[in-house]
Structures are given as structure tokens and as C-alpha cells.
Design a protein around this motif. Structure first.
Motif, short mmCIF file in Angstrom:
data_model
loop_
_atom_site.label_atom_id
_atom_site.label_comp_id
_atom_site.label_asym_id
_atom_site.label_seq_id
_atom_site.Cartn_x
_atom_site.Cartn_y
_atom_site.Cartn_z
N TYR A 1 -18.21 -15.74 -41.09
CA TYR A 1 -18.97 -15.63 -40.04
C TYR A 1 -19.80 -17.31 -39.68
CZ TYR A 1 -23.14 -13.86 -37.12
OH TYR A 1 -24.14 -13.74 -36.52
N ARG B 1 -17.61 -19.78 -38.11
CA ARG B 1 -17.14 -19.34 -36.61
C ARG B 1 -18.63 -19.70 -35.79
NH1 ARG B 1 -14.27 -15.91 -33.78
NH2 ARG B 1 -12.76 -16.80 -35.26
N CYS B 2 -19.72 -19.38 -36.19
CA CYS B 2 -21.08 -19.50 -35.54
C CYS B 2 -21.19 -20.99 -35.44
CB CYS B 2 -22.25 -18.90 -36.11
SG CYS B 2 -22.13 -17.18 -35.89
N HIS C 1 -22.88 -8.69 -31.66
CA HIS C 1 -22.64 -9.20 -32.96
C HIS C 1 -23.52 -10.43 -33.30
CE1 HIS C 1 -19.03 -9.61 -35.94
NE2 HIS C 1 -19.99 -9.93 -36.64
N GLY D 1 -26.54 -10.36 -35.84
CA GLY D 1 -26.29 -11.30 -36.78
C GLY D 1 -27.64 -11.99 -37.34
N PHE E 1 -20.43 -8.85 -41.33
CA PHE E 1 -20.31 -10.34 -40.41
C PHE E 1 -19.06 -10.38 -40.10
CE2 PHE E 1 -24.16 -11.83 -43.00
CZ PHE E 1 -25.22 -11.93 -41.76
N TRP E 2 -18.18 -10.10 -41.21
CA TRP E 2 -16.59 -10.01 -40.52
C TRP E 2 -16.27 -8.62 -40.32
CZ3 TRP E 2 -11.89 -8.21 -42.17
CH2 TRP E 2 -10.81 -8.94 -41.59
N LEU F 1 -14.64 -11.89 -35.76
CA LEU F 1 -15.95 -12.67 -35.61
C LEU F 1 -16.49 -12.96 -34.19
CD1 LEU F 1 -14.68 -15.19 -38.25
CD2 LEU F 1 -16.50 -13.65 -38.72
#
Length: 764
Positions: free
Chosen positions: A290, A293-294, A344, A348, A602-603, A615
């Protein structure tokens, strides 16, 4: 866990010296209101409704009341109110002068006869039950469809299911909770003075104006209550609402770009090591993936995409990393094909910072005793009974995620099914308080009208004639108001902690009106005469049904009855903090979250199972100037819609004179710079047009919208236009400008906030 308890010792009725009786009750609908259960004091003299006031004994609303509830007497005595069952020959659909009054027995005989005829011809799933948003009828849609009619075809004509369901899905898949909301001390006897509660430092208000919408059982003015106690706001909204203008930071983003902004805020918290390491280590799953990716979305990148200052993104993220902070996430997070990624990433932020189920953080709701009791299937969980029917309900083959989400057909595929008869014909339509031809979330409504016009049997229930009933129905049944019947409302199915409330009959129904519950039970007694009422007593009568309903909630004492709740009017239900530590979220009683891994995901294992990216990611709006540069010159502006107005609940209240004085016609908010460019002045009629259609609005010249954005009212029709086609419903119908089936990969989210358009003055 505290049990249901009485809120106030005040009597539920008092009598004034002049003989006026003052009843205490709550309002849900009809007429329409979200399920806040605002407290009412209803004044009745000599059997006549005199006036309505707010009830200061209601512990959440404290006597405050919206203008819609204040007009209940105007509604009750309205000359156009439906008072008796009526029928007309199907060949006269659309003709207002062909209705004839009938008795309830004849109406029921027609319904039962058509039910048996059509189910024998096509099967049970040919029967469909339609429901609108936030109406009391929504509490009975699934029982009526599934248990009375034995059909799976429950319908909500809501493109991409773009109202609440995407948010709830993301809540379930990420947090394992059916509903989450800001912690407004709703269940505490002393509210904000309870020593267990802590005032949030900041609230993130994302795509929501709770002061006007009071959405999903939330009393929006509690936001202001908390601001008075020191809470500050960070608002994400393309419009400058009252809350945005009083916010510490207003991120006035380009419509449709929410996911980029949310990912960038996560990236700041991760890169600056502001997250709660202990919470992430102990209670989350997939953090490293996560985080990676973010962090692909920097604040600088998001600033360019979203048209907001990068420094505001940094500052907002840093402020939200504190404890406690909370969030109020609204409709605009739903109304985007990228919806699951937006939600998401937004939730998050609070998972990263450990602001979940802590005092002043994001409050986790609970699950009903019976899965599917509110139409939800329990996302990420196994369905209680395996559906052995080899034919899927409409859209579930194209969007398998629906099997994990909701007990309805997939809305966009429903239109296809109505047109094609695939996977089965839908020929019996029970339209339950749903004016979908002029509603807020039915794209291409003329296609829906034509798809339904030739069905074999169509009936409707409501309190007033509307375009959908006039255009389609063969039979209409008149509904009683909330003050004319007994009922029950909890704050969003008690997923949000707070109140249980009685809807009490305080005046006799006008004409021959009946409640949705009474009608459902009457039909059940005729369609299912062999039902064992001793084994299933809830089907006996409204009292037994409501009694069973309140006991479907966790830990309601068996000796507390619906009669007790009517005596109390308001009951309190408290949910403790840190439920995940106490083992209160999982069926096995173990600590953790109600998710496949028992952690905040998160995943997402559920998204991964369904073939979607586990994600969050950003997806450029499909019809923006970037995605469709060839349209940029012809359609230089963007329109957004869906903003609530205090004078109406979606398509309702249009016939109430005092409310129409406040807002007489459909309005379009336009920036002064844009208005000057196009020669538009305040109050001008303006056409908004794009490749799919056009609609007409009055200009409201205001700086609260960006220069390249216009914001259009939704849900408009004109009851005074009795001689026009279906009350002139097409004149200001913004849904005509929306494409069909441009939705998210899993069947959720549509384009209500980011579509191209051009505007020009209407000369006609």
C-alpha cells in the motif's frame, strides 16, 4: 456493551389548556427525509393537524428541524394528495384523466391476480420491487420482494449503485465494517460532556455537505456542534459550501480527481513517518504494498491533476496524522467509476494513523443479527444461503462483485434486462416510493421510461402523483405519512451508534391511506395464506413485525417491546470504543476486524479475488479534456450535480408552495467570470448540453464554483405543469446528459460529477 435504554422521561403526549394534544414522535418518511429520526412535536386539535415543531427532548437534533418537516401540515392537507386506490387500463398509461377510484379489496385482487398470472407464465423473478433512496419503504423492499413475492428482482434505478453502496463496499473490504462515520458522541447520555469522548482535532469532510443533506442517518449539524467545541475542518469539495468557507483548508479539486488527492495525502503521511507504527504493525495487512502504491502519487503530481496547491495537500495530510481526527465522507466519493479506489485511499488515511474506533476518531458500526436484513449481503463474507438458481439476477453475471455486495440487481444491467428480457423477463413492476423518471441517479431516464412502458403490469405506491406513476402505472396505492402510522427508525440500521426511535401514529390517516408495512402484510396474507404465523409471528400484524425488527439489533433485551419504544419515543444504543480489541466485530469473538484476514486490509484480498487491483490507483475521468481532447472545444465546461437543497428531498416536495417560494425552479450555479463570458445574468434560463442530451436551468451566478464548472440541480419536475407531458419532467432533467453504463470495473460508480458540457442562453 450497553443495552437499549430510554432517553427521556418526558411523556409521549401532553394536552394544552385549549384541548390541543401535543404528540412526540420522529420523522423519516413519507414525505421524504433521510433516516435522522428528527424529533417532532405534533400539535393536533379536534382531530386536525395544526402545526409541527422540533422536539427538544430528541438527544441528537435537540429541537432543531428542517424546513421540510415544518411544512408537514401543508403536505397533509394538500389538494393533490393521493387518498384512495386508483386504477386505469394499461392502454391509457401516461393519461392523467383515465384514473378511477377503487376499493382496497379490488386493488389487492388485481395485484394478486396479476402476480399469479405472470409468475406462472415467467417465473417468480419476473416480479420486481423498486425502491427509492432514504424512504421508509427501503426498510421493507427486500422483505416484500424476497419473502412475500419470492422474487430476487429487487431494483434500485441508480446508475453504478452510486449512492452509499460504493462507500459501504470500501468500508467492508478495507475495514471489515458495514458502515463507519465520525464520532459525534451519538450514543452517550451526556453527549459531548461524557469523559470517554474526545473532541476531534480535525474532521475531513470529503464530497459531502452534511448541513443540507443530513445523510445516511447522520445529523449534519452535529458537525457545527463539534466545531463550537474546537474541532477544525479540512474540506474536499469542488464547491465552496458553508463548511468549506469555515474550514482550515478547502481543497477545491477538479471534479472526478479525488483518488489522486487521497493517494497523495497517504504518501505524505508515509514518507514523513507520521503514521501509527503500532497500529499498522498489529492490526493491518499489506502495508508495504500500500505504501509503495500511494507513494507513486506525489503531492506535486496530485496538485497538477486536481488543480489544488501542493502545499495545501502537505498541510492537510500532516494535520490529519494527529490523534484524534475523524472523517465525514459523502456522495461524491460514490459518484465516480474510480469510486472504490477513492474510498480505499480516503479511509486508508485514518487506518494509517490509528484513528479507527478511538475516542474522537472514525467510529465503526456493527452488523445486524440477520445477514441481509437491510439488503446488504455482508461484503467479503459467505452468503447465508447459497443461491441454487442457475440463472443469475440481472447484472450479477457481468459484475460478479454484486454477489458480495447487495441483494439487488445491478442497476445499469437492469435497464438492459428490461429492454432485452435477458437473463429473464421482468413484467411485474411494483414501484415502491421511487420516482425514477425524474430521480437523482437514473441515467438516460427516457430510455428507462420506454423500457418499462410496455410491461404487462405496473403498480406504484406514493403520497402524491408524480411523473413515474403518471407515465407508467396501471394501479396506484396511497401511502400514509409517518405521523399517520407506526414505524421504526434507527440511525442507518444502527451501523452508526446512537438512537432507536419510534415513528408513532398521532393522527388518523387521510382518506384511505395505508403504510408500506400494512400494505406488505396485507399482500403477504393473500399471497402466502399458508404461512405459519405462530412460527413466524412477525407476519401477523404491524406490531409483531416492528417488535421483531427491533430485536434484530444486537443486545436489545427480550423484555423491551415495540410498545415500550413508543412509550419512550427515543431509545439510546451505545457502542464502545476499540471494538476490534474487545472481540466485538468478529463472529468468532476474537480480537480483530471482520475481514478475511482479520485485519484492516490495505491490500484487499476481496478485490484481488474479484480480479480487481487490490491497491488504490488513479483513473482520469473518462470524459475530461485530457481523456477526450477532441471534445474540448465543443464542450469546454464541466458540470456536476447531486448537491442537496434544504427545500427538497431529491424529487419530493416540488408541489409545496412555501418551499417553491424559496427555490422556485431548477438552478445552475455558475461562476461570475464564466457567466460574463457567455452573456448570462442572474435568473436567466440557460441550456446545458452535451453529447447525450440537454436540460434547462435558471442561472445562479455565484463564485462558489470554479470558472470551468457549472453545478446543476437534480430531481426536478413541475407539478404545476399539469397539461405538459408528465409534469414537464424533461425540461430540467440533468440525467438526460449522463451516459448509460459508464461505470466502474466491478459495477459501482458513475459520472455524476465530471462530465463535459456547453452552455447557452435559452431564447425560448
Amino acid at each position: 456493551m450497553s443495552l437499549l435504554s430510554r432517553v427521556s422521561e418526558a411523556p409521549n403526549m401532553t394536552e394544552l389548556e385549549d384541548g390541543t394534544k401535543v404528540f412526540r414522535t420522529t420523522q423519516w418518511s413519507p414525505p421524504g427525509c433521510h433516516d435522522v429520526a428528527c424529533g417532532l412535536r405534533v400539535f393536533v386539535k379536534d382531530g386536525k393537524l395544526v402545526k409541527v415543531e422540533g422536539d427538544p427532548e430528541q438527544p441528537i437534533t435537540n429541537g432543531r428541524l428542517c424546513v421540510r418537516c415544518l411544512t408537514l401540515p401543508e403536505y397533509y392537507y394538500h389538494p393533490d394528495r393521493l387518498l384512495y386506490p386508483m386504477k386505469r387500463d394499461r392502454k391509457y398509461r401516461g393519461q392523467a384523466d383515465k384514473w378511477e377510484r377503487i376499493s382496497w379489496d379490488e386493488a389487492y385482487d388485481i395485484i394478486v391476480s396479476e402476480y399469479h398470472r405472470l409468475t406462472e407464465k415467467y417465473g417468480y423473478d419476473t416480479v420486481s420491487v423498486w425502491c427509492g433512496t432514504g424512504r421508509e419503504a427501503s426498510g421493507y423492499q427486500f422483505q416484500l420482494c424476497n419473502e412475500v413475492f419470492h422474487s430476487r428482482t429487487a431494483i434500485h434505478a441508480n446508475g453504478g449503485w452510486s449512492c452509499v453502496i460504493p462507500r459501504q463496499t470500501a468500508m467492508d473490504w478495507l475495514l471489515g465494517s458495514a458502515y463507519v462515520e465520525y464520532d459525534g458522541a451519538f450514543g452517550f447520555e451526556d453527549r459531548y460532556d461524557d469523559p470517554r469522548w474526545e473532541c476531534p482535532k480535525y474532521m475531513l469532510v470529503w464530497g459531502r455537505n452534511p448541513l443540507w443533506s443530513n445523510p445516511d442517518g447522520l445529523f449534519g449539524h452535529s458537525t457545527v456542534d463539534m466545531m463550537k467545541r474546537g474541532m477544525k475542518l479540512i474540506v474536499v469539495d469542488p464547491r465552496a459550501s458553508w463548511l468549506a468557507m469555515h474550514a482550515e483548508i478547502h481543497l477545491q479539486l477538479r471534479p472526478g480527481t479525488d483518488a489522486a488527492l487521497a493517494m497523495a495525502m497517504n504518501a505524505v503521511i508515509i514518507n514523513e513517518d507520521l503514521y501509527d507504527h503500532e497500529f499498522v504493525e498489529c492490526w493491518t495487512y499489506g502495508f508495504e504494498e500500500y505504501a509503495e502504491r500511494c507513494c507513486t502519487m506525489t503531492p506535486e503530481m496530485a496538485a497538477e491533476i486536481c488543480d489544488v496547491p501542493a502545499e495545501d495537500i502537505y498541510r492537510a495530510a500532516r494535520l490529519l496524522a494527529q490523534k484524534p481526527c475523524t472523517a465525514s465522507v459523502g456522495l461524491k466519493a460514490d459518484q465516480n467509476p474510480n469510486t472504490l479506489q477513492i474510498c480505499h485511499a480516503v479511509w486508508g488515511i485514518f487506518a494509517l494513523c490509528g484513528n479507527l474506533d478511538n475516542p474522537g476518531g472514525v467510529k465503526l458500526g456493527q452488523t445486524m443479527k440477520t445477514a441481509g436484513a437491510t439488503g446488504r449481503k455482508g461484503v467479503g463474507c459467505q452468503i447465508e444461503e447459497e443461491d441454487t438458481n442457475p440463472i443469475p439476477i440481472a447484472g450479477h453475471d457481468q459484475y460478479p462483485a454484486m454477489d458480495f455486495i447487495i441483494n439487488t440487481t445491478q442497476p445499469d444491467c437492469t435497464l438492459d434486462t428490461l429492454l432485452t428480457g435477458i437473463p429473464y423477463p421482468i413484467e411485474f413492476l411494483y414501484i415502491q416510493s421511487s420516482n425514477f423518471i425524474s430521480s437523482c441517479i437514473t441515467q438516460q431516464p427516457k430510455r428507462w421510461l420506454e423500457a418499462c412502458r410496455h410491461k404487462e403490469f405496473i403498480m406504484a405506491t406514493d403520497i402524491m402523483m408524480n411523473p413515474t406513476i403518471q407515465g407508467l402505472a396501471d394501479l396506484v396505492l396511497p401511502l400514509s405519512f409517518a405521523i399517520e402510522h407506526d414505524g421504526f427508525v434507527s440511525l442507518h440500521g444502527c451501523n452508526q451508534p446512537g438512537q432507536f426511535n419510534a415513528i408513532r401514529k398521532v393522527i388518523e390517516p387521510a382518506g384511505e391511506c395505508k403504510s408500506d408495512l400494512e400494505i406488505m402484510l396485507d399482500l403477504d396474507h393473500r399471497i402466502n395464506p399458508d404461512r405459519d404465523l405462530e412460527a413466524e409471528p412477525k407476519w401477523k400484524d404491524p406490531y409483531n413485525y416492528l417488535n421483531a425488527k427491533i430485536h434484530n439489533f444486537p443486545d436489545v433485551p427480550e423484555d423491551v417491546t415495540y410498545a415500550d419504544l413508543c412509550e419512550w419515543v427515543y431509545g439510546r444504543y451505545e457502542i464502545p470504543y476499540y471494538q476490534y480489541k474487545l472481540g466485538l466485530l468478529r463472529a468468532d469473538g476474537q480480537p480483530g476486524f471482520k475481514s478475511p484476514t482479520g485485519r484492516v486490509e490495505f491490500w484487499s484480498t476481496v478485490k484481488n479475488k474479484l480480479g480487481e487491483d487490490p491497491l488504490p490507483y488513479y483513473e482520469e475521468p473518462r470524459f475530461s479534456k485530457i481523456s477526450r481532447p477532441e471534445w474540448a472545444e465543443k464542450y469546454p465546461l464541466q458540470f456536476t450535480t447531486g448537491a442537496r437543497r434544504p427545500t427538497s428531498f431529491h424529487t419530493e416536495h416540488r408541489m409545496i408552495d412555501s418551499l417553491r417560494e424559496i427555490r422556485p425552479a431548477a438552478m445552475m450555479e455558475i461562476n461570475p467570470v464564466t457567466a460574463e463570458k457567455y452573456g448570462i445574468s442572474q435568473g436567466d434560463w440557460v441550456y446545458v448540453e452535451n453529447p447525450w442530451g440537454r436540460a434547462k436551468f435558471k442561472a445562479d451566478v455565484t463564485p462558489i464554483v470554479k470558472e470551468y464548472v457549472v453545478n446543476c440541480d437534480h430531481g426536478w419536475w413541475y407539478p404545476e405543469a399539469k397539461d405538459a407531458e408528465l409534469f414537464d419532467v424533461w425540461k430540467s432533467n440533468i440525467n438526460e446528459l449522463m451516459p448509460h453504463k459508464e461505470i466502474g470495473k466491478l459495477g459501482l460508480g458513475s459520472h455524476y460529477g465530471a462530465l463535459p458540457c456547453k452552455i447557452y442562453r435559452a431564447e425560448d
